[in-house]
Design a protein around this motif. Structure first.
Motif, PDB file in Angstrom:
ATOM      1  N   GLU A 188       5.451  -3.134  15.643  1.00 47.36           N
ATOM      2  CA  GLU A 188       6.422  -2.617  16.985  1.00 47.36           C
ATOM      3  C   GLU A 188       6.108  -0.977  16.898  1.00 47.36           C
ATOM      4  OE1 GLU A 188       6.482  -3.647  19.553  1.00 47.36           O
ATOM      5  OE2 GLU A 188       5.955  -5.544  18.926  1.00 47.36           O
ATOM      6  N   GLY A 189       7.061  -0.487  15.272  1.00 41.26           N
ATOM      7  CA  GLY A 189       6.311   0.885  14.841  1.00 41.26           C
ATOM      8  C   GLY A 189       6.380   2.184  15.618  1.00 41.26           C
ATOM      9  N   VAL A 249       0.054   5.330   5.993  1.00 40.15           N
ATOM     10  CA  VAL A 249      -0.387   6.532   6.423  1.00 40.15           C
ATOM     11  C   VAL A 249       0.582   6.727   7.384  1.00 40.15           C
ATOM     12  CG1 VAL A 249      -1.848   7.914   7.422  1.00 40.15           C
ATOM     13  CG2 VAL A 249      -2.632   5.908   5.768  1.00 40.15           C
ATOM     14  N   GLN A 250       1.098   5.882   8.148  1.00 38.08           N
ATOM     15  CA  GLN A 250       1.882   6.535   9.590  1.00 38.08           C
ATOM     16  C   GLN A 250       3.137   6.946   9.285  1.00 38.08           C
ATOM     17  OE1 GLN A 250       2.110   2.715  11.956  1.00 38.08           O
ATOM     18  NE2 GLN A 250       0.275   3.931  13.689  1.00 38.08           N
ATOM     19  N   TYR A 274       1.336  -0.728  -0.071  1.00 36.35           N
ATOM     20  CA  TYR A 274      -0.105  -0.209  -0.324  1.00 36.35           C
ATOM     21  C   TYR A 274       0.616   1.094  -0.237  1.00 36.35           C
ATOM     22  CZ  TYR A 274      -4.683  -2.060  -0.346  1.00 36.35           C
ATOM     23  OH  TYR A 274      -5.455  -2.293   0.102  1.00 36.35           O
ATOM     24  N   LEU A 275       0.225   1.761  -1.306  1.00 39.45           N
ATOM     25  CA  LEU A 275       0.265   3.763  -0.604  1.00 39.45           C
ATOM     26  C   LEU A 275       0.321   4.547  -0.175  1.00 39.45           C
ATOM     27  CD1 LEU A 275       3.475   5.428  -3.154  1.00 39.45           C
ATOM     28  CD2 LEU A 275       1.392   5.600  -3.354  1.00 39.45           C
ATOM     29  N   CYS A 276       1.311   5.775   0.507  1.00 38.95           N
ATOM     30  CA  CYS A 276      -0.518   6.802   1.283  1.00 38.95           C
ATOM     31  C   CYS A 276       0.983   7.473   0.335  1.00 38.95           C
ATOM     32  CB  CYS A 276      -0.175   6.699   2.139  1.00 38.95           C
ATOM     33  SG  CYS A 276      -1.713   7.749   3.391  1.00 38.95           S
ATOM     34  N   LEU A 277      -0.637   8.674   0.671  1.00 33.02           N
ATOM     35  CA  LEU A 277       0.563   9.636  -0.005  1.00 33.02           C
ATOM     36  C   LEU A 277      -0.475  11.360   0.518  1.00 33.02           C
ATOM     37  CD1 LEU A 277       0.518  10.333  -4.030  1.00 33.02           C
ATOM     38  CD2 LEU A 277       2.210  10.560  -2.453  1.00 33.02           C
ATOM     39  N   LEU A 278       0.037  11.931   1.438  1.00 34.62           N
ATOM     40  CA  LEU A 278      -0.413  12.691   3.011  1.00 34.62           C
ATOM     41  C   LEU A 278       0.193  14.353   2.952  1.00 34.62           C
ATOM     42  CD1 LEU A 278      -1.107  11.165   6.421  1.00 34.62           C
ATOM     43  CD2 LEU A 278       0.535  12.859   6.186  1.00 34.62           C
TER      44      LEU A 278
END
Length: 284
Positions: free
Chosen positions: A263-264, A205-206, A159-163
């Motif tokens: 864990e992030g 998203v993160q 998945y790719l996110c542009l924010l």
């Protein structure tokens, strides 16, 4: 008069942002001591971390703490206000800002999205910034060149996110890109696919949020006022295009895949410290 201090959305590693607290007695439960330290030392500025550790076996029972601030000015104020004060116990604490015996060069590590938001909330206020997802797309299989006759037991889910992060009070907008990937075994429980899809979308998203904050610098003045500056690489086209152009220009090979990390959290660079009566130094 102290000069303005620049704060970036990276893990603080400078020695003058690290505060040591020792002579912490073991008369209270560890959880209560931690909460007391957090309450006291967060008064002086935004904290990146606070770690409460037991004394070595050769020492008397008790604890010491390692506290990291984002601003060296806050660390200095904490030492001045808290050294030799009893605060939350009967005996005085010893508080020192770290003094390095030799310099170390550390690569700057980005803050994760949670800490980026905490830092932005502290200096800009909850209403001082905003975030908007421009695109969140499934790009699985776009760069794979598998043989048609070969049966694949595993597949990659990507998945790719542009924010976009906006600082309306400073006239700044910054865009970030996040890509998350995980390898899945085909013909598994559909419920597992749904869970992993949700996790990957969240992680993308993160990563995009953290990436957007990396282009923002906060300038902290001694009177508490905050200014913000936008800094971006010369070859960064993400911030130059319109939203429509971005959505139609997803070049997969331009992005670095990031495996999903439940864990992030970033891994901190651990350094061995020694404690002395009048000062605190790092061992060679």
């Amino acid at each position: 008069m102290m000069n303005p201090e620049v704060v970036s959305f990276t893990i603080p590693t400078e020695s003058n942002k690290i505060v040591f607290v020792w002579n912490i007695s073991a008369q209270k439960p560890e959880e209560e001591i931690y909460c007391s330290l957090l309450k006291v030392f967060s008064q002086f500025g935004a904290l990146y971390s606070l770690k409460l550790l037991p004394n070595a076996g050769v020492c008397d029972p008790g604890y010491y703490a390692v506290i990291k601030y984002y601003c060296c000015r806050d660390a200095s104020k904490a030492q001045e206000a808290c050294d030799q004060k009893t605060l939350f116990q009967d005996t005085p604490l010893k508080v020192r800002v770290c003094n390095k015996q030799k310099g170390f060069q550390y690569k700057s590590l980005s803050l994760n999205s949670s800490k980026c938001q905490d830092l932005a909330n502290h200096y800009l206020g909850f209403n001082g910034w905003s975030k908007k997802i421009i695109a969140l797309q499934n790009i699985s299989g776009l760069d794979e060149a598998e043989d048609e006759g070969e049966v694949q037991e595993k597949t990659k889910l990507r998945y790719l996110c542009l924010l976009e992060v906006g600082l309306p009070g400073h006239g700044i907008r910054s865009r970030g890109v996040g890509v998350a990937e995980e390898i899945l075994v085909k013909h598994k429980d559909p419920a597992e696919l749904l869970i992993k899809t949700g996790n990957l979308q969240k992680y993308a998203v993160q990563k995009a949020l953290s990436d957007a904050f990396q282009k923002i610098l906060l300038v902290i003045f001694e009177n508490g006022k905050v200014a913000a500056e936008y800094v971006s690489p010369n070859d960064d086209t993400v911030d130059c295009l319109s939203e429509e152009e971005l959505q139609g220009l997803i070049q997969v090979n331009d992005f670095t895949w990031t495996s999903y990390n439940p864990e992030g959290e970033e891994e901190e660079i651990l350094t061995e410290f020694s404690f002395h009566e009048d000062t605190v130094n790092i061992k060679d």
